[in-house]
Design an enzyme around this catalytic site. Structure first.
Site, PDB file in Angstrom:
ATOM      1  N   ASP A   1       0.821  -1.206   0.000  1.00 53.00           N
ATOM      2  CA  ASP A   1       0.000   0.000   0.000  1.00 53.00           C
ATOM      3  C   ASP A   1       0.858   1.260   0.000  1.00 53.00           C
ATOM      4  O   ASP A   1       0.609   2.196  -0.738  1.00 53.00           O
ATOM      5  CB  ASP A   1      -0.985   0.001   1.187  1.00 53.00           C
ATOM      6  CG  ASP A   1      -0.321  -0.341   2.523  1.00 53.00           C
ATOM      7  OD1 ASP A   1       0.918  -0.511   2.566  1.00 53.00           O
ATOM      8  OD2 ASP A   1      -1.041  -0.442   3.532  1.00 53.00           O
TER       9      ASP A   1
ATOM     10  N   ASP B   1       7.184   3.642   3.136  1.00 56.49           N
ATOM     11  CA  ASP B   1       7.498   4.695   4.108  1.00 56.49           C
ATOM     12  C   ASP B   1       8.993   4.616   4.418  1.00 56.49           C
ATOM     13  O   ASP B   1       9.817   5.120   3.652  1.00 56.49           O
ATOM     14  CB  ASP B   1       6.605   4.484   5.337  1.00 56.49           C
ATOM     15  CG  ASP B   1       6.769   5.561   6.401  1.00 56.49           C
ATOM     16  OD1 ASP B   1       7.412   6.575   6.130  1.00 56.49           O
ATOM     17  OD2 ASP B   1       6.244   5.384   7.520  1.00 56.49           O
TER      18      ASP B   1
ATOM     19  N   PHE C   1       0.143  10.887   8.188  1.00 57.91           N
ATOM     20  CA  PHE C   1      -0.371   9.533   8.399  1.00 57.91           C
ATOM     21  C   PHE C   1      -1.728   9.411   7.717  1.00 57.91           C
ATOM     22  O   PHE C   1      -2.675  10.101   8.048  1.00 57.91           O
ATOM     23  CB  PHE C   1      -0.489   9.204   9.888  1.00 57.91           C
ATOM     24  CG  PHE C   1      -0.713   7.739  10.098  1.00 57.91           C
ATOM     25  CD1 PHE C   1       0.344   6.839   9.985  1.00 57.91           C
ATOM     26  CD2 PHE C   1      -1.987   7.239  10.356  1.00 57.91           C
ATOM     27  CE1 PHE C   1       0.136   5.477  10.136  1.00 57.91           C
ATOM     28  CE2 PHE C   1      -2.191   5.874  10.509  1.00 57.91           C
ATOM     29  CZ  PHE C   1      -1.129   4.996  10.407  1.00 57.91           C
ATOM     30  N   VAL C   2      -1.800   8.542   6.717  1.00 59.51           N
ATOM     31  CA  VAL C   2      -3.009   8.436   5.892  1.00 59.51           C
ATOM     32  C   VAL C   2      -3.739   7.118   6.141  1.00 59.51           C
ATOM     33  O   VAL C   2      -3.124   6.113   6.512  1.00 59.51           O
ATOM     34  CB  VAL C   2      -2.677   8.580   4.387  1.00 59.51           C
ATOM     35  CG1 VAL C   2      -2.166   9.974   4.088  1.00 59.51           C
ATOM     36  CG2 VAL C   2      -1.658   7.534   3.933  1.00 59.51           C
TER      37      VAL C   2
HETATM   38  P1  5GP Z   1       7.697   0.954   6.076  1.00 57.21           P
HETATM   39  O1  5GP Z   1       8.040  -0.452   6.496  1.00 57.21           O
HETATM   40  O2  5GP Z   1       8.067   1.284   4.657  1.00 57.21           O
HETATM   41  O3  5GP Z   1       8.145   1.989   7.056  1.00 57.21           O
HETATM   42  O4  5GP Z   1       6.152   1.080   6.193  1.00 57.21           O
HETATM   43  C1  5GP Z   1       5.343   0.324   5.388  1.00 57.21           C
HETATM   44  C2  5GP Z   1       4.126  -0.124   6.131  1.00 57.21           C
HETATM   45  O5  5GP Z   1       3.800   0.753   7.220  1.00 57.21           O
HETATM   46  C3  5GP Z   1       2.973  -0.087   5.173  1.00 57.21           C
HETATM   47  O6  5GP Z   1       2.771  -1.365   4.626  1.00 57.21           O
HETATM   48  C4  5GP Z   1       1.834   0.368   6.053  1.00 57.21           C
HETATM   49  O7  5GP Z   1       1.222  -0.776   6.587  1.00 57.21           O
HETATM   50  C5  5GP Z   1       2.463   1.143   7.171  1.00 57.21           C
HETATM   51  N1  5GP Z   1       2.409   2.600   6.950  1.00 57.21           N
HETATM   52  C6  5GP Z   1       3.422   3.459   6.657  1.00 57.21           C
HETATM   53  N2  5GP Z   1       2.981   4.718   6.531  1.00 57.21           N
HETATM   54  C7  5GP Z   1       1.640   4.663   6.755  1.00 57.21           C
HETATM   55  C8  5GP Z   1       0.588   5.642   6.740  1.00 57.21           C
HETATM   56  O8  5GP Z   1       0.749   6.848   6.510  1.00 57.21           O
HETATM   57  N3  5GP Z   1      -0.659   5.181   7.008  1.00 57.21           N
HETATM   58  C9  5GP Z   1      -0.922   3.871   7.281  1.00 57.21           C
HETATM   59  N4  5GP Z   1      -2.186   3.541   7.522  1.00 57.21           N
HETATM   60  N5  5GP Z   1       0.038   2.921   7.273  1.00 57.21           N
HETATM   61  C10 5GP Z   1       1.292   3.317   7.015  1.00 57.21           C
HETATM   62 MG    MG Z   2       0.978  -2.635   5.487  1.00 61.40          MG
END
Ligand code: 5GP
Ligand code: MG
Length: 182
Positions: free
Chosen positions: A102, A105, A154-155
């Site tokens: 999705d 980040d 944060f979305v």
């Molecule tokens: P990363 O591992 O790249 O830091 O984050 C990826 C995961 O964190 C995504 O699959 C998602 O589940 C969650 N995530 C990161 N940013 C957001 C956000 O702004 N909103 C939500 N709902 N989930 C996020």
């Molecule tokens: Mg996720």
């Protein structure tokens, strides 16, 4: 539910239009080697709705794989690292793999899944994300297909949750900051 949003960031119409464009680019990329076979490895649960919409725009023969990764967010919105909760349910040896998430980040989630899929002997690995927080996405976690680059808000909605709520919102919105712990 909608009252919990500060604002809508990306409307359902814009999402639908962009998903179609992404599907076209993905189809063009994989059409050249359809014989090897494509497996879309979906990172649950946030990518559920994106997967459902995207694959119905993709006129390719393909398989779907599922993997569950937790980024230990729980009731806070800050990432604390990523861990595979439920392992990949299909064999991807020798197949082209498209990782689907999705949102990109900090890259922790996709890094873990990419390592898992590479170790399983995939023929190629590419990544498709609906959203990317460009300011934070690290250089060692590339994404070939990106829907929208967004700011570091944060979305929620369109599959994205806060504490497992809001996945069923059809649009993507920014949660009212007083409703979450960061
Ligand atoms: P990363 O591992 O790249 O830091 O984050 C990826 C995961 O964190 C995504 O699959 C998602 O589940 C969650 N995530 C990161 N940013 C957001 C956000 O702004 N909103 C939500 N709902 N989930 C996020
Ligand atoms: Mg996720």
């Amino acid at each position: 539910m909608i009252a919990d949003l500060d604002r809508i960031l990306i409307s359902r119409e814009r999402i639908a239009g962009r998903v179609k464009e992404m599907a076209k680019a993905i189809a063009e990329t994989y059409a050249a080697d359809e014989a090897a076979g494509l497996t879309i490895v979906t990172i649950l649960s946030g990518s559920l709705i994106f997967l459902a919409d995207l694959i119905r725009e993709l006129p390719l023969k393909m398989k779907i794989g599922l993997i569950t990764v937790s980024s230990y967010r729980g009731e806070t919105t800050a990432p604390l690292g990523a861990r595979i909760d439920r392992d990949l349910n299909v064999d991807v040896a020798g197949r082209h793999v498209l990782l689907l998430d999705d949102i990109l980040d900090t890259g922790g989630t996709l890094r873990v899944v990419r390592e898992r899929v590479a170790a399983a002997g995939a023929k190629s690995i590419r990544t498709c994300v609906l959203l990317r927080k460009l300011a934070k996405a690290p250089a060692d976690v590339p994404a070939e297909f990106v829907g929208f680059d967004i700011e570091d808000d944060f979305v929620v909605g369109y599959g994205l949750d806060y504490n497992d709520y809001y996945r069923n919102l059809p649009d993507i919105g920014v949660l009212r900051p007083e409703l979450y712990k960061s």
